[in-house]
Design a protein around this motif. Structure first.
Motif, mmCIF file in Angstrom:
data_model
loop_
_atom_site.group_PDB
_atom_site.id
_atom_site.type_symbol
_atom_site.label_atom_id
_atom_site.label_comp_id
_atom_site.label_asym_id
_atom_site.label_seq_id
_atom_site.Cartn_x
_atom_site.Cartn_y
_atom_site.Cartn_z
ATOM 1 N N ASP A 44 27.557 38.556 39.818
ATOM 2 C CA ASP A 44 28.260 37.269 39.764
ATOM 3 C C ASP A 44 29.041 36.966 38.494
ATOM 4 O O ASP A 44 30.165 36.490 38.582
ATOM 5 C CB ASP A 44 27.287 36.105 40.042
ATOM 6 C CG ASP A 44 27.969 34.745 39.968
ATOM 7 O OD1 ASP A 44 29.094 34.614 40.500
ATOM 8 O OD2 ASP A 44 27.401 33.813 39.381
ATOM 9 N N ASP A 52 30.806 39.653 45.805
ATOM 10 C CA ASP A 52 32.196 39.651 45.359
ATOM 11 C C ASP A 52 32.806 41.038 45.587
ATOM 12 O O ASP A 52 33.460 41.608 44.712
ATOM 13 C CB ASP A 52 32.344 39.181 43.897
ATOM 14 C CG ASP A 52 32.023 37.695 43.734
ATOM 15 O OD1 ASP A 52 31.737 37.022 44.748
ATOM 16 O OD2 ASP A 52 32.042 37.206 42.587
ATOM 17 N N ASP A 81 28.304 37.423 47.714
ATOM 18 C CA ASP A 81 28.208 36.222 46.890
ATOM 19 C C ASP A 81 29.242 35.231 47.430
ATOM 20 O O ASP A 81 29.434 35.156 48.647
ATOM 21 C CB ASP A 81 28.383 36.579 45.413
ATOM 22 C CG ASP A 81 27.984 35.418 44.510
ATOM 23 O OD1 ASP A 81 27.162 34.594 44.936
ATOM 24 O OD2 ASP A 81 28.513 35.316 43.395
ATOM 25 N N ASP A 82 29.931 34.528 46.574
ATOM 26 C CA ASP A 82 30.829 33.482 47.060
ATOM 27 C C ASP A 82 32.203 33.979 47.506
ATOM 28 O O ASP A 82 32.749 33.523 48.520
ATOM 29 C CB ASP A 82 31.004 32.382 45.996
ATOM 30 C CG ASP A 82 31.366 32.912 44.618
ATOM 31 O OD1 ASP A 82 31.097 34.104 44.343
ATOM 32 O OD2 ASP A 82 31.902 32.146 43.808
ATOM 33 N N HIS A 83 32.791 34.936 46.767
ATOM 34 C CA HIS A 83 34.201 35.256 47.017
ATOM 35 C C HIS A 83 34.445 35.981 48.342
ATOM 36 O O HIS A 83 35.603 36.096 48.754
ATOM 37 C CB HIS A 83 34.787 36.048 45.855
ATOM 38 C CG HIS A 83 34.972 35.205 44.631
ATOM 39 N ND1 HIS A 83 35.978 34.276 44.517
ATOM 40 C CD2 HIS A 83 34.257 35.117 43.492
ATOM 41 C CE1 HIS A 83 35.890 33.664 43.345
ATOM 42 N NE2 HIS A 83 34.847 34.152 42.706
HETATM 43 CA CA CA Z 1 30.550 35.135 42.241
#
Ligand code: CA
Ligand code: FE
Length: 525
Positions: free
Chosen positions: A418, A193, A246-248
């Motif tokens: 996270d 992120d 991570d995801d973002h």
């Molecule tokens: Ca995250």
């Protein structure tokens, strides 16, 4: 399944680099590359090109990656650069005044890679500090400080590093990085992120430029906006970083080729992922082995700080299966227990296990994204777990900690980001069974800025700790975790900023926990 074309089908020519190095004219702003047709034209460079600062990363005992990216106008497409390759001179010295140059050369910043530069300096001495800078024409970059790791067989007495994650630009200032730069650290691990993908919103501390990012230009501009922050630049210039995502960096809570929004076609989503991964590569001090191939990018890797610590930097987004139970908080039910669920994917898992049994490290560190502690939350009398975290992949989670225990991997430590909160967790093969022996310790670090001003004592903390005996510490302030590692003791300091919505928030150490080598389990320092 993978129909996305490869937007990065380029190769680097060593000969090209050498030719550029010998042809360097000191007085020119630019040396356009690519033949005599463009050699006459002067690429546009009205402004200072090093607005995004410098960085270094992925050190070994003999080398390190030196990074910059030319962007005279960071918020314009292509950073305000013409589509012309540019020769960028670099130099690396043993002193901070850059008098004793020990390596130098010229690298090519190409438009295909957003005019980023990734120099792999090598042939350096182990375990020492270096200083570096770039030059284009008469413009000098800021000076960065970096270092090599000790030799693999060395027995270092001490390592000081920090790990950080989650730096939403709109939700807070990077006050924590100001303190981190004063901590005199050897390394930083960024656990993801680094950017957020959502559109700019009014009424926040700062505002994202543009709408939700999807194209390569969108992602490049977002990185440029984040990297314009002086405190972030200052920390990148202070020591080498190991980064993972991570995801973002792509899309909230995505899993492999599945977007957060389930109506997005996986092929379309992989095109977006290719854009996101390429921009990530361009903006991070990564080695050429991580150059993306379309929507795929090798990010997991390992590094040894002599025999003191071995680090396994993991990627729990790209190779995972979809979150069970539609990613809703759920009990550990049949869908969560499905043995085909995987966060690592079989290839990364095999690589990790092989690395762990071959390790010579006193401390064996998994630098990764999502919480491994099986922390349940009571809702309507039922214990629910996050399906985006390891409990959604609980078969693999139990097997991994069982592997650590059965193979007697020395002193396993898990570092996590996270969830914008601090945790210290004792890890057992099954955290729901406190009668089992502790195998490892997980330090979860909070966000740098995501979530805005934090909470020192969360509501329901006592109840949460009573339900989950693995938790040794938890709070929801902003900051990072500073780790001081010796052959006998691991200490994690939870460093927090009292506020991040205005400049100058005081930064203090809220809590410190230690683990003794050979005695699993964390204790207050
Ligand atoms: Ca995250
Ligand atoms: Fe986050």
């Amino acid at each position: 399944m993978r129909h996305v074309h490869d937007p990065t089908g380029i190769t680097f020519s060593r000969r090209h680099f050498l030719a550029a190095a010998t042809a360097w004219p000191v007085a020119a702003w630019f040396l356009p590359m690519g033949g005599s047709a463009t050699a006459q034209s002067r690429p546009r460079l009205a402004d200072y090109p090093f607005t995004l600062g410098v960085a270094s990363g992925d050190p070994t005992s003999t080398g390190v990656v030196l990074w910059t990216r030319l962007a005279p106008r960071p918020l314009e497409p292509a950073g305000g650069m013409d589509p012309t390759a540019v020769a960028v001179r670099w130099e690396l010295a043993e002193d901070d005044a850059l008098k004793k140059i020990v390596a130098h050369g010229t690298a090519l910043a190409t438009p295909q890679l957003g005019h980023s530069v990734h120099v792999e300096a090598d042939g350096l001495k182990p375990d020492r500090w270096y200083w570096f800078r770039f030059r284009v024409g008469e413009a000098d970059s800021p000076i960065g400080r970096t270092r090599t790791l000790p030799e693999p067989a060395a027995q270092p007495e001490r390592l000081r590093f920090a790990f950080a994650s989650c730096q939403h630009y709109e939700q807070g200032l990077y006050t924590a990085y100001g303190q981190m730069a004063r901590d005199d650290l050897d390394l930083v691990f960024h656990l993801g992120d680094y950017i957020y993908e959502d559109e700019g919103r009014d009424g926040r501390v700062r505002k994202h430029a543009g709408k939700e990012i999807e194209s390569l230009d969108d992602y490049r501009i977002r990185y440029a906006q984040y990297k314009s922050d002086p405190l972030l630049q200052g920390m990148h210039a202070a020591c080498p970083w190991f980064v993972t995502w991570d995801d973002h960096e792509v899309d909230n809570n995505y899993a492999n080729d599945i977007s957060e929004k389930l109506d997005v076609d996986p092929v379309a989503f992989l095109e977006r992922r290719a854009n996101a991964y390429q921009a990530y590569y361009e903006n991070m001090p990564l080695r050429r082995r991580s150059l993306p191939r379309g929507p795929d990018m090798r990010l997991y890797r390992k590094a040894a700080f002599g025999r003191l610590a071995e680090f396994f930097v993991l990627d729990t987004r790209q190779h995972r299966t979809d979150q069970p139970n539609d990613d809703r908080p759920s009990p550990i039910n049949a869908a969560a227990l499905d043995p085909s669920n995987s966060l690592l994917g079989p290839v990364q898992r095999g690589w990790l296990q092989a690395g762990l049994i071959a390790s010579h490290g006193t401390w064996n560190v998994l630098a990764q994204q999502v919480m491994m502690g099986m922390v349940g939350f009571l809702r309507n009398g039922e214990l629910l777990y996050s399906m985006d975290q390891w409990p959604g992949y609980v078969h693999e989670r139990l097997a991994l900690v069982r592997f650590l225990a059965e193979r007697r991997v020395p002193n396993p430590v898990v570092l996590t980001g996270d969830i914008h909160s601090n945790w210290v967790n004792d890890l057992r093969v099954d955290d729901r069974k406190p009668e089992l022996p502790v195998v490892a310790t997980e330090f979860v670090g909070t966000s740098i800025s995501s979530g805005g001003n934090g909470v020192r004592t969360p509501k329901n903390l006592e109840q949460l700790m009573a339900i989950n005996p693995c938790i040794r510490f938890h709070n929801q302030e902003r900051g990072y975790v500073r780790c001081i590692v010796t052959p006998r003791l691991w200490q994690s300091d939870y460093v927090v900023a009292e506020y991040v919505t205005k400049p100058g928030g005081p930064v203090v150490t809220r809590a410190s926990f230690v683990v003794e080598a050979g005695r699993p389990g964390a204790h207050p320092a």
